[in-house]
Enzyme design. Structure first.
Site, PDB file in Angstrom:
ATOM      1  N   CYS A  92       0.864  -1.178   0.000  1.00  0.00           N
ATOM      2  CA  CYS A  92       0.000   0.000   0.000  1.00  0.00           C
ATOM      3  C   CYS A  92       0.898   1.225   0.000  1.00  0.00           C
ATOM      4  CB  CYS A  92      -0.898  -0.016   1.234  1.00  0.00           C
ATOM      5  SG  CYS A  92      -1.906   1.471   1.454  1.00  0.00           S
ATOM      6  N   CYS A 114      -0.508   3.514  -6.546  1.00  0.00           N
ATOM      7  CA  CYS A 114      -1.466   2.898  -5.627  1.00  0.00           C
ATOM      8  C   CYS A 114      -1.692   1.496  -6.153  1.00  0.00           C
ATOM      9  CB  CYS A 114      -2.778   3.684  -5.592  1.00  0.00           C
ATOM     10  SG  CYS A 114      -4.084   2.889  -4.627  1.00  0.00           S
TER      11      CYS A 114
END
Length: 276
Positions: A73, A183
């Site tokens: 992440c 992302c």
């Protein structure tokens, strides 16, 4: 320890793109995955809040006995990487430096774009990572709504196309030739992102490079799973709705997701699991 799983953490299902790459490169390893979907998306949250949620999930993985942590992440990597490496006795792999390394190798003009959540972009983590790359110019753009589309399983359509055109206009104006998908949810949007940016622009996902780093760390520390052990098994945990996680997650990972359970910290709120 060599028989222990690799721990993978993300705010939701996006980190499964990294998990997929790890399994492709290390098919003999087992995974323990936590998606903190109850608190997703991380992007709009303050850095301190992201750090708190991320460390809580990483604590669970370490308590479960993983041999290596993968922070799959970007927002969490930007918020708590240093803390994680100081806090735990197991190696920690993240996604920002691997993506930067791949982008520097891919760019021809030196003009690189990065798209990510608000938390990732405002952290300037990519600017820091690119600081040592002479001759590169970085253009960063926050795309806050992308994660919500992916978490809902929406990867095409007129609304998403219009939003993508608006988000990526600054990158087109800057004439970048490489775009980092900053992302881990964004690889499921490569169709629409590639359409808007055009064929001459290289899209860089951190997934494969992060898997390579995972391989290197296991080799360095002698942590490869013993081939004489039983076949590897994978576990997938979520702090949110397991049925929704399984439905969307199988688009990222495939049939390896046979069941999704509630993460221990979320068990008091929900006590259910879903199978295929």
């Amino acid at each position: 320890m060599s028989g222990a799983p690799i721990g993978v953490f993300d705010s939701g299902v996006g980190g499964l793109t990294v998990a997929r790459a790890i399994l492709d490169q290390l098919p003999g390893e087992s995974l323990l995955y936590i998606g903190d979907t109850a608190h997703a998306p991380y992007g709009p949250r303050p850095i301190a809040e992201v750090r708190r949620y991320a460390l809580a999930a990483l604590d669970e993985l370490v308590s479960a006995g993983v041999k290596l942590l993968v922070i799959a992440c970007n927002s969490a990597s930007a918020a708590c990487l240093r803390d994680a490496r100081e806090r735990y006795d197991v190696p920690v792999v993240e996604v920002i430096v691997p993506a930067t390394r791949r982008a520097v190798a891919a760019t021809r003009s030196g003009r690189v774009g990065v798209i990510g959540t608000v938390a990732t972009i405002t952290s300037r983590a990519y600017e820091d990572a690119f600081a040592a790359a002479a001759g590169t110019e970085l253009v960063s753009v926050a795309c806050p709504a992308f994660v919500d589309f992916v978490e809902r399983g929406i990867t095409s359509g007129r609304q998403l196309l219009g939003l993508t055109e608006a988000y990526l206009a600054p990158l087109q104006e800057a004439d970048v030739d490489t775009v980092i998908l900053g992302c881990t949810h964004y690889p499921l949007l490569t169709g629409v992102i590639g359409l808007v940016m055009g064929e001459g622009v290289t899209l860089v996902s951190s997934a494969e490079e992060t898997a390579k780093d995972t391989y290197r760390v296991l080799a360095r520390d002698g942590l490869f799973r013993d081939p004489d052990l039983p076949p590897p098994a994978h576990r997938f945990l979520t702090t949110g709705d397991p049925a929704a996680f399984a439905r969307v997650g199988r688009r990222f990972l495939g049939p390896e997701i046979t069941a999704v359970s509630i993460a221990p910290a979320a068990a008091p709120r929900q006590a259910q699991a879903v199978g295929r």
